[in-house]
Motif scaffolding. Structure first.
Motif, PDB file in Angstrom:
ATOM      1  N   ARG A  75      45.558  36.953  41.956  1.00 39.34           N
ATOM      2  CA  ARG A  75      44.420  37.843  42.150  1.00 39.34           C
ATOM      3  C   ARG A  75      44.902  39.273  42.351  1.00 39.34           C
ATOM      4  NH1 ARG A  75      40.575  35.583  46.732  1.00 39.34           N
ATOM      5  NH2 ARG A  75      39.909  37.764  46.534  1.00 39.34           N
ATOM      6  N   PRO A  95      43.089  36.197  33.804  1.00 42.06           N
ATOM      7  CA  PRO A  95      42.461  35.190  34.667  1.00 42.06           C
ATOM      8  C   PRO A  95      42.090  33.912  33.926  1.00 42.06           C
ATOM      9  CG  PRO A  95      41.542  37.355  35.105  1.00 42.06           C
ATOM     10  CD  PRO A  95      42.393  37.499  33.880  1.00 42.06           C
ATOM     11  N   THR A 152      38.207  37.641  40.408  1.00 43.95           N
ATOM     12  CA  THR A 152      39.311  38.269  39.696  1.00 43.95           C
ATOM     13  C   THR A 152      38.893  39.046  38.461  1.00 43.95           C
ATOM     14  OG1 THR A 152      40.681  36.412  40.420  1.00 43.95           O
ATOM     15  CG2 THR A 152      41.617  37.836  38.738  1.00 43.95           C
TER      16      THR A 152
END
Length: 256
Positions: A75, A95, A152
């Motif tokens: 993250r 992500p 994220t």
């Protein structure tokens, strides 16, 4: 060392429970018998597993924790020293790719614990309570993936259905290919899994790019028509502030 012992203890309990259920039947097997086979007291059993259904999936409790830790490490706030910049699309830390890697970790766990996975799959076919428990476990992975993506992805995407849709797609693909492997464990289905994940990522990434262009006022439309001497003329309609790459993309799409 504590984590290793805990992992081994869970694995021993899972194997003991599955072996007893397979040999004696699910309803006929008592908690006391599972605790004895796993070499723990009845009180310890209930403190760790709560029920016969839970112990069958005890290894996934640890695996889910590992997945959450693995995702959290990528993250933006985990990668920054504290002065968190605006979230952006960083190809180096994709992500969508991280979610697929986490799902691959789950798949590898099943394949690496082959005998346990096959025995558990057999039990699921004959014990409805275990099928229900499997659905709960699957949903927990999906929720972990969705939360990670919401936290994220760029802010303009975090509140949309994309996170939910992508997470559900990854779990569905994982489960479909895992079922194929369970039916024929001699197959190497990792390439199929990776290709399916890549297809999901291509679709999600393309959607993200389109929506970011719309949000930045770079939406465009281009068409082609015939010009003099058979030449093709491209007419592009673009919003004010469109970036050069958006113009070029519109032209390429029209010519394609």
């Amino acid at each position: 060392m504590t984590a290793v012992r805990t992992s081994n203890t869970h694995a021993q309990a899972v194997d003991a429970a599955i072996e007893l259920f397979s040999r004696q039947g699910y309803e006929q097997t008592t908690v006391e018998e599972i605790a004895d086979a796993a070499q723990v007291s009845r009180a310890t059993f209930f403190r760790r597993y709560r029920s016969k259904e839970d112990v069958v999936f005890a290894d996934h409790e640890l695996l889910l924790e590992e997945v959450v830790v693995m995702l959290a490490a990528t993250r933006p706030d985990a990668l920054d020293d504290g002065d968190l910049p605006e979230r952006s699309w960083d190809p180096a830390v994709d992500p969508y790719l991280e979610v697929c890697r986490a799902a691959r970790l789950v798949f590898d766990h099943h394949v690496g614990q082959r005998e346990t996975s096959l025995a558990r799959h057999h039990l699921l076919q004959i014990v409805p309570a275990l099928r229900d428990r499997e659905l709960v476990t699957t949903h927990r992975y999906e929720r972990a993936f969705t939360k990670y993506l919401r936290d994220t992805l760029p802010a303009d995407r975090s509140s949309t259905v994309q996170s939910i849709a992508f997470s559900a797609g990854v779990v569905a693909v994982h489960n479909a290919i895992l079922r194929r492997w369970l039916r024929n464990p001699e197959l190497d289905l990792v390439p199929d899994l990776e290709e399916a994940f890549a297809e999901l990522r291509r679709g999600a990434t393309a959607d993200l790019v389109r929506r970011r262009e719309l949000a930045s006022g770079a939406a465009s439309l281009a068409t082609t028509t015939a010009g003099a001497n058979g030449a093709r003329v491209v007419v592009a309609y673009l919003e004010p502030g469109a970036e050069p790459e958006a113009v070029a993309r519109a032209v390429r799409d029209a010519l394609g």
